[in-house]
Write a protein that holds these residues in place. Structure first.
Motif, PDB file in Angstrom:
ATOM      1  N   ARG A  78       1.477  -1.029  -0.372  1.00  0.00           N
ATOM      2  CA  ARG A  78       0.016  -0.161   0.262  1.00  0.00           C
ATOM      3  C   ARG A  78       0.845   0.999  -0.173  1.00  0.00           C
ATOM      4  NH1 ARG A  78      -5.137   1.696   1.922  1.00  0.00           N
ATOM      5  NH2 ARG A  78      -6.081  -0.268   2.499  1.00  0.00           N
ATOM      6  N   ILE A  79       0.455   1.853  -0.968  1.00  0.00           N
ATOM      7  CA  ILE A  79       1.272   3.308  -1.050  1.00  0.00           C
ATOM      8  C   ILE A  79       0.340   4.307  -1.048  1.00  0.00           C
ATOM      9  CG2 ILE A  79       3.118   5.241  -2.526  1.00  0.00           C
ATOM     10  CD1 ILE A  79       4.288   2.443  -3.824  1.00  0.00           C
ATOM     11  N   ASP A  80       0.553   4.982   0.103  1.00  0.00           N
ATOM     12  CA  ASP A  80      -0.520   6.005   0.578  1.00  0.00           C
ATOM     13  C   ASP A  80      -0.327   7.365   0.519  1.00  0.00           C
ATOM     14  OD1 ASP A  80      -3.116   7.271   1.318  1.00  0.00           O
ATOM     15  OD2 ASP A  80      -3.223   5.383   2.827  1.00  0.00           O
ATOM     16  N   ASP A  81      -0.973   8.628   1.059  1.00  0.00           N
ATOM     17  CA  ASP A  81      -0.349   9.846   1.644  1.00  0.00           C
ATOM     18  C   ASP A  81      -0.722   9.865   2.918  1.00  0.00           C
ATOM     19  OD1 ASP A  81      -0.461  12.560   2.196  1.00  0.00           O
ATOM     20  OD2 ASP A  81      -2.009  12.965   0.587  1.00  0.00           O
ATOM     21  N   GLU A  82       0.888   9.912   3.200  1.00  0.00           N
ATOM     22  CA  GLU A  82       0.522   9.840   4.850  1.00  0.00           C
ATOM     23  C   GLU A  82       0.279  10.701   5.952  1.00  0.00           C
ATOM     24  OE1 GLU A  82       1.967   8.363   8.588  1.00  0.00           O
ATOM     25  OE2 GLU A  82       1.537   7.404   6.085  1.00  0.00           O
ATOM     26  N   ARG A  83       0.425  12.476   5.027  1.00  0.00           N
ATOM     27  CA  ARG A  83      -0.401  13.625   5.722  1.00  0.00           C
ATOM     28  C   ARG A  83      -1.461  13.358   6.247  1.00  0.00           C
ATOM     29  NH1 ARG A  83      -0.339  17.880   0.912  1.00  0.00           N
ATOM     30  NH2 ARG A  83      -1.613  16.158   0.344  1.00  0.00           N
TER      31      ARG A  83
END
Length: 853
Positions: free
Chosen positions: A797-802
C-alpha cells in the motif's frame, strides 16, 4: 450594461422557528421582532453546516452524532441578507436568481413577497427591478419550510409525492441527515431592455466528420418592441471559427426565438477519457440595442462536437434494447462507476474535493459516471469538470427504489410536478458534451418486482420531455432496464437471454461462488454491482473513538450506525479466520472487495461488445462510513478497490479466467488467458507470458505464446494449467505479462491463490522487508519499492501519509500490489497544490511502514 450582483457569501443570517411561528415575528421586514440572536450562515450552504460552524450542534460526521441533528429538518429556517444596489443600476432589467432551494420556500425582497417555490432542482427567478432600492441597502429574506416527510431506503416509493432527493432520509451509505438550505448560488442579473434567456447548441456532423453544422436556438426577451443587433461568435483555442450577425432585428415585446446554423470545417471532436482529446468550443451571444454600443445582455456557452448513438450489442436477443455506446462512429466500452453526491451536506461548496474526486476517476481510466437517482441532478460545476476530463455522464431523474415497493405514483399531479421540473433543468444541462444519457430512475419496479419500462406513466412522460427538449441524448427508462432486474447464477444458467441491463450483487459471493457467477456472465450491461470492505485507517481514526474501533462488530452501536449493511463479520471470519486487529481487518476486507470487483470487471469486459459496460457501485461516498462499497473514502483517499479497478480498466488488459481462489485438495490448476484491447490499433506478434510461483518466489510453472490481438476487442488465447506442488505458506501467484518483441510491457496482471480452504494463509505469511528508493522532481515523484525479504510482500500500500485536512492532493499510479522476493516496482506520485510537507507511506500486509518525503 449587462452585469451580475453576486449574493453568495458567509454574511447571511439564519434563525429557526417551529412551523409558521416566523409569520408573527416580521422576519420579512428590516427589523424582525424575534429577540433571539441570529447566527451566521453561508450561501450556498446547508443549515446543518451553519449550526455546526456556530457550535449549536456537534460534529455530524463523528460516531453517532448525526442522531443529534435529526430535529433540524422539522423546523422552519429563515435566511436573511442585506446588500447594496448602486444608483446607476436603476432603469435596467433586474432579475433575482436562486439556482437551488432545498426544498420549499417563501421569498421576500424588502418586505414584499416575491413568491413561493417548491423544487430543489428548479431555479427560482423573479423580476425585481421595481422592488429594489437603488443607491441604498436592500434585504432579502428566504423562509425555508420544514422538509417534506419522505421514505428512507426501507420505505415505499409509491408513497413519495415530492422530488426532493431521498438519500438524506437514510440510505445504506449515509445516515439520516435530511438536508435543508439555499444550496446553489444566488444573484441578481442586470441587463438592458433585451435579455438572452436561453441558448441551445446542437452540433451535427456529416458522414466523414469533416464538417459540423452547429444549430443554435436562441431565446431573447424584450420589455418592449425594439430593434436590436444580435452577434454570435464561436471561438476555439482563442480563434474565431464561425460567426453570424443579425443587424436591426425587430423584437416584439416578450419572447422571441431565433434559429441559426453555423458551419465549422474540420471540427475537433470531443472524445471520452482514453479515446481522444476533449476540445471545447465557446459560443458567445451578444445583444445590443440598435445604435447603442452598450451590451444589453450576453451569454457564453461552452460545447463539444461529437456524434452519439446506441448500437445493438453483439449476439443480443432481438427483444433487447441497444446498450453499446458509439461515439463518433467508434464503439466505446463503458468503463464506469456509480456516483453519489460528494457530501451528505451537498449545499456546502467543495470545489477542490469535487475536482479531486473526478480527477481520481479520470486517472483510474473511468470514462462514464452514472449519477444515481437517489442523489442529485448534478451541478454545473460537476458537468464542467466532466466536460474537461472526458468523463461521460449518465444522469438519472431523482426517482428511486425502496425496500417494500419501488413503483412511483401514477397520480397526474405527481407526474405533472416531475415533468415541470424536468422542463426547467433539462435546458440547463443539454449543452454539456459529457451528458450522454438521461435515465428515468434507479431500480424502479412493478409490483411483481420487474423493471419498469417506458409504458409506466411517469417514465413515459419523462421520455417525451427528453425527446422534446434534448432529442440528441440517449434514453433508458430505468436502471436496470430488464427484463430481469438482478444478476444471479441461476438466471445466468437458466435465462441468459433475459439478462440485459442488470444490477448486483453488492457483496462478495464467496471464494468459489464469486468466480462461478462472473464466469457465467450473460448480461448485456452491468450497470450496478459491488462488494464491501472497511474504510481506510485514517478515516476510522477521524470518525471513531479509540475504544469503538475494535473489534469490528455490529453489536457495537457505532459500527451498526456506520455500516449496518456492509459489516460482514461471519463471512470475513470464514474467509480469513480470526482477524487479529483493526489494521489487518482493513487490509483483508479491502483485498476481498478489490479482488471481487476487479474480477467482475475483467469478466464483463472480456465479453465486449456482447457486454457493453461495467459500472461498480460505488466510486465515492457522501459520509465517512466505517464500511461500505466505495472505491474512495469520504476524505478522498483511495481504497485497494480503486487501484484494482483502474488496472482492470487499462486500455489493454491481460486477464485469467479461473474457477475459484482457493484450491484445497486440488492437484491441478487451470485457467484461460484473455486479452482485452481497448486501443484503436492491432497488436501483432506480441508475447504473452505466464508464470506460477509460491510465496517464496520459486517458479513452478511458466509458458509463453506469440499472439495477435485485434483492435477494440477481447479475445481468448487458450488454456494454461499446472500441477500444484507443496507450496511454502500455502499461497501461490499467477503472473501474466503481454510484451512487445522489444521487451516493452504492454500489460501485466497478478492473481493470488490459496491451497488451503480459505485465505487465512495470507495472515500467516512470515514478514518481509521493503526497501524504498525515491526521486523527487518538484511535484513529480518516482518511488521504487523492492522486496528484499524471503517471502512475498502482500498488498503493498502506497498512500498519502499527511493528515486528512492537509492541503492539495496526490495521484498515485499503483497500490495494493504483491511483490515476490527480489522484485521491484516503480510507482509515480504526482502532487497537486500540496505544501512542503508532502509525504508518502509504503507498507504491506506483512511488512512494516516506511515513509518517503
Amino acid at each position: 450594461m449587462s452585469s451580475k450582483l453576486c449574493l453568495n457569501g458567509d454574511n447571511w443570517k439564519v434563525l429557526d422557528f417551529i412551523d409558521e411561528a416566523w409569520r408573527t415575528k416580521q422576519v420579512e421586514s428590516d427589523k424582525p421582532s424575534d429577540p433571539r440572536p441570529w447566527i451566521t450562515a453561508t450561501v450556498p450552504g446547508s443549515i446543518h453546516q451553519d449550526l455546526w460552524d456556530n457550535g449549536t450542534v456537534p460534529d455530524p460526521y463523528f460516531e453517532q452524532n448525526s442522531l443529534m441533528l435529526e430535529w433540524i429538518p422539522q423546523r422552519s429556517w429563515v435566511y436573511r441578507k442585506t446588500f447594496h444596489v448602486d444608483a446607476e443600476d436603476e432603469g435596467r432589467c433586474a432579475r433575482l436568481h436562486l439556482r437551488g432551494i432545498d426544498y420549499s420556500a417563501h421569498i421576500y425582497l424588502n418586505g414584499t413577497l416575491l413568491g413561493t417555490h417548491e423544487a430543489m432542482f428548479t431555479p427560482a427567478e423573479y423580476d425585481v427591478a421595481s422592488h429594489l432600492r437603488y443607491g441604498a441597502d436592500n434585504w432579502l429574506t428566504v423562509v425555508l419550510d420544514p422538509a417534506p416527510p419522505s421514505e428512507s431506503q426501507m420505505g415505499r416509493t409509491s408513497k413519495v409525492g415530492h422530488t426532493k432527493t431521498r438519500m438524506n432520509y437514510w440510505w445504506d451509505f449515509t445516515p439520516r441527515m435530511v438536508h435543508l438550505g439555499i444550496w446553489q448560488e444566488v444573484y441578481i442579473a442586470f441587463s438592458g431592455p433585451v435579455t438572452v434567456e436561453d441558448v441551445y447548441v446542437r452540433p451535427q456532423l456529416n458522414a466523414d466528420y469533416s464538417r459540423a453544422e452547429v444549430s443554435v436556438s436562441i431565446e431573447v426577451s424584450s420589455r418592449q418592441e425594439i430593434s436590436a443587433d444580435i452577434d454570435l461568435t464561436i471561438d476555439h483555442n482563442g480563434s474565431e471559427v464561425a460567426s453570424k450577425i443579425y443587424s436591426t432585428q425587430t423584437l416584439t415585446k416578450g419572447l422571441t426565438k431565433l434559429e441559426v446554423m453555423l458551419p465549422i470545417e474540420k471540427p475537433e471532436l470531443w472524445w471520452p477519457n482514453g479515446e481522444g482529446a476533449q476540445p471545447l468550443y465557446e459560443l458567445t451571444v451578444t445583444v445590443k440595442e440598435t445604435g447603442s454600443e452598450e451590451i444589453s445582455s450576453h451569454r457564453v456557452t461552452k460545447f463539444g462536437i461529437r456524434q452519439l448513438e446506441f448500437s445493438p450489442n453483439e449476439t443480443s436477443h432481438p427483444s433487447a434494447l441497444s446498450y453499446t455506446l458509439t461515439l463518433n462512429g467508434r464503439k466505446v466500452y463503458v468503463k464506469g462507476y456509480n456516483w453519489v453526491p460528494i457530501d451528505v451536506l451537498y449545499g456546502v461548496e467543495r470545489q477542490e474535493k469535487l475536482e479531486h474526486l473526478l480527477t481520481l476517476a479520470k486517472e483510474a481510466n473511468v470514462n462514464l459516471i452514472r449519477v444515481n437517482g437517489v442523489g442529485l441532478i448534478e451541478t454545473d460545476a460537476f458537468y464542467d469538470l466532466c466536460n474537461r476530463l472526458g468523463i461521460m455522464v449518465w444522469q438519472e431523474f431523482n426517482l428511486t427504489s425502496s425496500a417494500f415497493n419501488s413503483k412511483p405514483k401514477e397520480e397526474e399531479s405527481f407526474i405533472s410536478r416531475v415533468v415541470k421540473e424536468a422542463e426547467s433543468f433539462i435546458p440547463l444541462k443539454r449543452n454539456h458534451p459529457s451528458l450522454v444519457l438521461w435515465c428515468g430512475g434507479n431500480e424502479l419496479e412493478s409490483l411483481d418486482k420487474l423493471p419498469l419500462n417506458g409504458e409506466e406513466p411517469v417514465l413515459a412522460a419523462l421520455q417525451a420531455t427528453v425527446k422534446r427538449l434534448d432529442p440528441d441524448r440517449l434514453w433508458l427508462p430505468c436502471s436496470p432496464s430488464g427484463p430481469l432486474p438482478f444478476n444471479g447464477i441461476n438466471m445466468s444458467r437458466n435465462r441468459p437471454d433475459d439478462l440485459h441491463d442488470v444490477h448486483g450483487p453488492w457483496h462478495h459471493e464467496g471464494l468459489t461462488a464469486q468466480y462461478t457467477l462472473f464466469n457465467a456472465g450473460a448480461n448485456l450491461l452491468h450497470s450496478e454491482f459491488g462488494a464491501d470492505g472497511l474504510t481506510n485507517l485514517k478515516a476510522l481514526e477521524a470518525t471513531l473513538k479509540p475504544e469503538n474501533r475494535w473489534p469490528v462488530t455490529l453489536q457495537n452501536p457505532v459500527w451498526y450506525h456506520l455500516g449496518s449493511w456492509w459489516v460482514q463479520e461471519k463471512q470475513w471470519q470464514g474467509i480469513f479466520g480470526e482477524l487479529p486487529n483493526l489494521e489487518t481487518a482493513i487490509e483483508a476486507t479491502q483485498f476481498l472487495q478489490a479482488e471481487g470487483v476487479r474480477y467482475a470487471i475483467e469478466r464483463n469486459r472480456a465479453r465486449k461488445f456482447r457486454n457493453s459496460g461495467a459500472l461498480p457501485w460505488m466510486f465515492n461516498e457522501p459520509y465517512p462510513m466505517a464500511a461500505c462499497t466505495s472505491a474512495v473514502d469520504y476524505f478522498g483517499r483511495p481504497k485497494h478497490l480503486y487501484y484494482a479497478s483502474a488496472q482492470a480498466y487499462s486500455t489493454v488488459s491481460v486477464t485469467a479466467k479461473f474457477a475459484k481462489q482457493v484450491w484445497a485438495d486440488e492437484l491441478d490448476f487451470e485457467a484461460e488467458l484473455w486479452v482485452t484491447n481497448g486501443d484503436t490499433q492491432d497488436y501483432t506478434e506480441v508475447d504473452l507470458h505466464w508464470s506460477m510461483a509460491g510465496a517464496s518466489g520459486h517458479t513452478f510453472a511458466s509458458g509463453q505464446r506469440t499472439i495477435n490481438v485485434g483492435a477494440n476487442k477481447a479475445e481468448n488465447f487458450g488454456d494454461i494449467g499446472s500441477q500444484l506442488p507443496e507450496i511454502t505458506g500455502k499461497l501461490f501467484f499467477l503472473t501474466l505479462q503481454l510484451k512487445m518483441t522489444s521487451g516493452v510491457i504492454i500489460a501485466s496482471n497478478r492473481y493470488l491463490f490459496s491451497t488451503a480452504e480459505n485465505l487465512q494463509p495470507m495472515l500467516e505469511l512470515p514478514r518481509t522487508t521493503l526497501e524504498i528508493h525515491s526521486e523527487c522532481n518538484g511535484q513529480n515523484w518516482s518511488v521504487s519499492v523492492t522486496n528484499s525479504g524471503e517471502y512475498a510482500a502482500l498488498l503493498v500500500r502506497i498512500d498519502d501519509e499527511r493528515s486528512l485536512d492537509a492541503e492539495g492532493s496526490v495521484y498515485i499510479s499503483h497500490s495494493g500490489f504483491h511483490l515476490l522476493p527480489g522484485e521491484s516496482r516503480t510507482v509515480t506520485a504526482v502532487w497537486k497544490d500540496a505544501g512542503n510537507d508532502s509525504m508518502l507511506s509504503v507498507q504491506a500486509l506483512n511488512a512494516d511502514k516506511r515513509t518517503v518525503g
